[in-house]
Structure formats: C-alpha cells, structure tokens
Design an enzyme around this catalytic site. Structure first.
Site, PDB file in Angstrom:
ATOM      1  N   GLN A   1      12.919  -1.148  -0.745  1.00  0.00           N
ATOM      2  CA  GLN A   1      13.474   0.162  -1.160  1.00  0.00           C
ATOM      3  C   GLN A   1      13.896  -0.124  -2.571  1.00  0.00           C
ATOM      4  O   GLN A   1      13.778   0.981  -3.455  1.00  0.00           O
ATOM      5  CB  GLN A   1      14.811   0.029  -0.371  1.00  0.00           C
ATOM      6  CG  GLN A   1      15.621   1.160  -0.615  1.00  0.00           C
ATOM      7  CD  GLN A   1      16.810   1.530  -0.010  1.00  0.00           C
ATOM      8  OE1 GLN A   1      17.776   0.371   0.215  1.00  0.00           O
ATOM      9  NE2 GLN A   1      17.343   2.547   0.642  1.00  0.00           N
TER      10      GLN A   1
ATOM     11  N   THR B   1       6.151   0.074  12.428  1.00  0.00           N
ATOM     12  CA  THR B   1       7.152   0.166  13.209  1.00  0.00           C
ATOM     13  C   THR B   1       8.220  -0.881  12.505  1.00  0.00           C
ATOM     14  O   THR B   1       7.899  -2.100  12.666  1.00  0.00           O
ATOM     15  CB  THR B   1       7.038  -0.037  14.712  1.00  0.00           C
ATOM     16  OG1 THR B   1       5.821   1.028  14.909  1.00  0.00           O
ATOM     17  CG2 THR B   1       8.206   0.091  15.308  1.00  0.00           C
TER      18      THR B   1
ATOM     19  N   LYS C   1       5.446   2.642   7.342  1.00  0.00           N
ATOM     20  CA  LYS C   1       4.160   3.179   8.134  1.00  0.00           C
ATOM     21  C   LYS C   1       4.013   2.199   9.515  1.00  0.00           C
ATOM     22  O   LYS C   1       3.430   2.723  10.226  1.00  0.00           O
ATOM     23  CB  LYS C   1       2.697   2.851   7.078  1.00  0.00           C
ATOM     24  CG  LYS C   1       2.431   3.694   5.924  1.00  0.00           C
ATOM     25  CD  LYS C   1       1.441   3.315   5.092  1.00  0.00           C
ATOM     26  CE  LYS C   1       1.346   3.798   3.912  1.00  0.00           C
ATOM     27  NZ  LYS C   1       0.365   3.467   3.086  1.00  0.00           N
TER      28      LYS C   1
ATOM     29  N   LEU D   1      16.732   7.092   2.334  1.00  0.00           N
ATOM     30  CA  LEU D   1      16.843   7.628   0.954  1.00  0.00           C
ATOM     31  C   LEU D   1      16.917   6.195  -0.034  1.00  0.00           C
ATOM     32  O   LEU D   1      17.232   5.455   0.438  1.00  0.00           O
ATOM     33  CB  LEU D   1      18.282   8.202   0.763  1.00  0.00           C
ATOM     34  CG  LEU D   1      18.111   9.680   1.037  1.00  0.00           C
ATOM     35  CD1 LEU D   1      19.768  10.092   0.954  1.00  0.00           C
ATOM     36  CD2 LEU D   1      17.163  10.727   0.393  1.00  0.00           C
TER      37      LEU D   1
ATOM     38  N   HIS E   1       0.899  -1.096   0.176  1.00  0.00           N
ATOM     39  CA  HIS E   1      -0.071  -0.181  -0.071  1.00  0.00           C
ATOM     40  C   HIS E   1       0.881   1.106  -0.001  1.00  0.00           C
ATOM     41  O   HIS E   1       1.727   1.531   0.897  1.00  0.00           O
ATOM     42  CB  HIS E   1      -0.924   0.108   1.316  1.00  0.00           C
ATOM     43  CG  HIS E   1      -1.895   1.086   1.267  1.00  0.00           C
ATOM     44  ND1 HIS E   1      -1.893   2.314   2.177  1.00  0.00           N
ATOM     45  CD2 HIS E   1      -2.792   1.570   0.330  1.00  0.00           C
ATOM     46  CE1 HIS E   1      -2.836   3.065   1.821  1.00  0.00           C
ATOM     47  NE2 HIS E   1      -3.267   2.649   0.640  1.00  0.00           N
TER      48      HIS E   1
ATOM     49  N   ASP F   1       1.433   5.365  -0.408  1.00  0.00           N
ATOM     50  CA  ASP F   1       1.085   7.004  -0.457  1.00  0.00           C
ATOM     51  C   ASP F   1       2.007   7.507  -0.927  1.00  0.00           C
ATOM     52  O   ASP F   1       3.245   7.433  -0.048  1.00  0.00           O
ATOM     53  CB  ASP F   1       0.439   7.289   0.978  1.00  0.00           C
ATOM     54  CG  ASP F   1      -0.888   6.316   1.403  1.00  0.00           C
ATOM     55  OD1 ASP F   1      -1.951   6.089   0.641  1.00  0.00           O
ATOM     56  OD2 ASP F   1      -0.788   5.760   2.659  1.00  0.00           O
TER      57      ASP F   1
END
Length: 405
Positions: A83, A68, A66, A48, A17, A19
């Site tokens: 990543q 932890t 989002k 980065l 998901h 955003d």
C-alpha cells in the site's frame, strides 16, 4: 481519459505485477472505483491507497489484491509495504508531471496488485511494487505499447510462466531435421543430441507417425518444450480434420500433400490459421507448384519443394528451384522449404535460389555425431555464433532481444 498500464518487476516470491487503470471520476473508471468500494469481493477487499494513515494518495487510488487475503500475515503485506509503495509511486508520478498535477483531483487510479502467498521480504515488496507502479503509470499515460510495438515484439520473447517458446519463423534460414526412421527411441535420442538453436525445426516424418501415431509429437515435445515441431502427415483428404489433430497433439505445423484436392488444401490452411499453426504444402510429385498455388484462394504458410528419396535414388534432379521467388510471394509467410538430398555442399545453391528452410534427414540422423553435424549445417547457413559471442551470450545461435519500455 481512460488509460491502461501494466508492469512486472522483481523476482519470486516478492515480485510485483501491477495492472492499473487511470480515468476520470465521472467516467467508467470512477464508476468502477465506487463499485469496488461499495461491493467488495470476499478475500479481495479493495482498500484506499494511503502513503500513511490520514494521507491518501492523489489522484484517489484504489488497491485491489489479485490473490486472496487469507490471514493477518497476508493483510500486513497488503496494508503495509505494498500500500505504501503504490501510494508513493502515484504521488511521485504527479510530482514529476507524468500525471498532470492540475488533473489530480479529477482522476482516479485503480491498481491491481499481485502479492505472492510466500512473499517474505517487506523491503523487496515495497521496492518492487513502487517500481512496477511507477512504470505502469508511465506506460499508461504515454500509451505504451502502441500497436506497432506489439506487432514488433510479440514473437521475440515469452511469458515468464509459459517460457520463451514461439511459434513464428521470423528469421530465416532454418534447418529442418527430418526424423523419418520409424524407430521412436532412436528419434528421441536424436532430439536430445541436437544443439540449442532458434534456427532448428524438427519434423516428425511420415513413416514415424504412421508407425506410432500422432502421439509421437507429444513424445518429441517432452524432450524439448520449445522446439518447433512439424507433423508430416502428407494429408490427402479431410484437411481441416487432420490439421486440427496435428494442432491438438502439440505440433506447430502440419504438412498437406500437394496432390490433395484443392478444397482439402484450402480447408487445411483455414484450420491451421484457426489453430495457430503453420500449413505446409508438400509438392512431392506435383508437376507445377506455381499452377497449383494459383488455384488456391487460401494459401499455405509454407511451400516445400520436395524431391522424394526414391526420386533421388533414381537420379532425378531438383525441379522448380527457379520458381522459388514466385512461389514465395504466393505463401502467407513468404517461406519456401527445399527437401531431398540437401547437403552442406548444396546449401549455398539452395539459399541462393531463395530457399528459407533446408530440410535435412539422413545426413544428420545417420551421423555418428548428430550435434556436431547439425552445427556444421548451421555454420554453412551462417547461423552459428563465433566463439566470442558464445562466451558472451551462451551457446545459442540467435539471442532473442526484447525491447521493453
């Protein structure tokens, strides 16, 4: 430039998901980018985005988890497949011209990623996050969805966690089943026997609520979380309070008596709007529904033209059906219900007069086979699928089509 995109791809526990925000370095997006890097929050440390070590994505991209990051296993997912996938999706979007190449040095991308704690497949994590990031970027750059799309789609489907429940009646006619008998077990059993259909409304009748209280709504809801349930309170006073009580109990609509004071009706309509439920005005014993509606500044969502059981037994005919077109124009949702002795034989007449909701009680509740009887009514209304459609889509009378980008 300040663009926002979102996308959901895959299935649990490896779903992605995304955003994201795309904006100029010297704008609010750039400031947020710097703030996130300089003031990371514990457990959600941004990083980065790099395609591989020493090769960061362009535009400069920040990955913000989002969920932890609890341990090295979680860190491996974020610093590894997620990543890499996000970085590659950003680079491919530039290569394909979705993000203009000449702006790549002027923009930043902030990507919030969801990584399920139980995710266990690096290949799926990579594939799903790549696809979701590509889709979110395209949506952001093209302004998807626009306002018209949101208004068109908002009632067609549901949130994947919340489910597909909707509280809007957008595709009439509907069959409303009145559960009037004050026998809770019998009514709960009836709920279990009803076929699955987007064209059914369940009414918790006045006698049922009077005997068991408003909590009967909660009991009916347990039997079918997606049902559209109306609390037939026939409110005569404190309309705002009783509308709020019905909403708090989980009802999708509350019935207010047309014999109530105009202020009571208007307060109920306003409270129903505030609570996100329907206000239904019942015209039982109201001589002229049109005159009543003309007096109201705050109109109900639905008007129910109601011939009572005692009136029916006394031989009184349905009245005001000829006024249905005019009444419909004076409701917020352009919906009119008819109630009182509705049978399969009178359905055509009711729909022909303009009725959108057909309220049926005893004909279904007292039937030996309520499921079959309900299907008969739906078929008479033109809302039952053919056998070939049932085989293709399942036994649901209206399939909710959701047209995503």
């Amino acid at each position: 430039m300040f663009k926002v995109g979102e996308a959901l791809v895959g299935d649990e526990p490896n779903l992605a998901h995304i955003d994201l925000v795309i904006g100029e370095k010297d704008g609010p997006a750039g400031q947020a980018f710097l703030n996130s890097l300089s003031k990371p929050s514990q457990g959600h440390t941004p990083l980065l985005s790099v395609i591989r070590p020493d090769l960061p994505a362009k535009p400069s991209t920040l990955l913000v988890p989002k969920v932890t990051i609890r341990d090295m296993e979680d860190a491996d997912k974020a610093f590894g497949p997620v990543q890499e996938a996000v970085s590659r999706a950003v680079a491919d979007s530039v290569e394909e011209g979705v993000i203009p190449k000449e702006q790549a040095e002027e923009l930043v991308v902030i990507v919030s990623v969801f990584i399920h704690p139980e995710a266990d497949d690096f290949q799926k994590l990579s594939r799903f996050n790549y696809g979701a990031t590509r889709l979110a970027i395209r949506r952001a750059m093209e302004g998807f969805p626009d306002v018209d799309k949101v208004l068109e789609e908002k009632d067609k489907g549901g949130h994947p966690i919340m489910g597909t429940r909707t509280v809007k009646l957008r595709n009439p006619p509907y069959l409303q089943i009145a559960m009037d008998k004050p026998a809770i077990e019998q009514q709960l059993n009836l709920m279990e026997q009803l076929p699955e259909s987007d064209h059914l409304i369940v009414e918790a009748g006045t006698p049922l609520i009077k005997k068991y209280g408003i909590k009967v709504i909660e009991e009916l809801r347990k039997k079918d979380e997606d049902a559209f349930i109306i609390a037939d309170l026939k409110t005569l006073d404190t309309g705002h309070l009783e509308a709020e009580i019905a909403a708090d109990a989980g009802a999708d609509g509350v019935v207010i008596s047309g014999l109530a004071d105009v202020n009571t009706i208007e307060k109920a309509a306003r409270e129903a709007d505030k609570c996100g439920i329907y206000c239904i005005l019942d015209t039982l014993n109201v001589e002229n529904p049109v005159d009543l509606l003309e007096k109201l500044e705050d109109k109900p969502h639905i008007v129910e033209l109601h011939r009572g059981i005692d009136e029916e037994y006394a031989g009184k005919e349905h009245s005001a059906w000829g006024d249905i077109p005019a009444i419909k124009e004076m409701t917020k949702e352009k919906l009119v219900a008819v109630a009182g002795g509705i049978t399969q034989e009178t359905i055509g007449e009711a729909i022909g007069a303009g009725a959108n909701i057909l309220v049926v009680g005893r004909a279904i509740a007292n039937s030996k086979d309520p499921e079959s009887k309900t299907r008969d009514f739906l078929e008479s209304m033109g809302k039952a699928w053919s056998e070939s459609e049932k085989e293709k889509f399942g036994d649901i009378e209206q399939f909710r089509w959701r047209t995503d980008f």
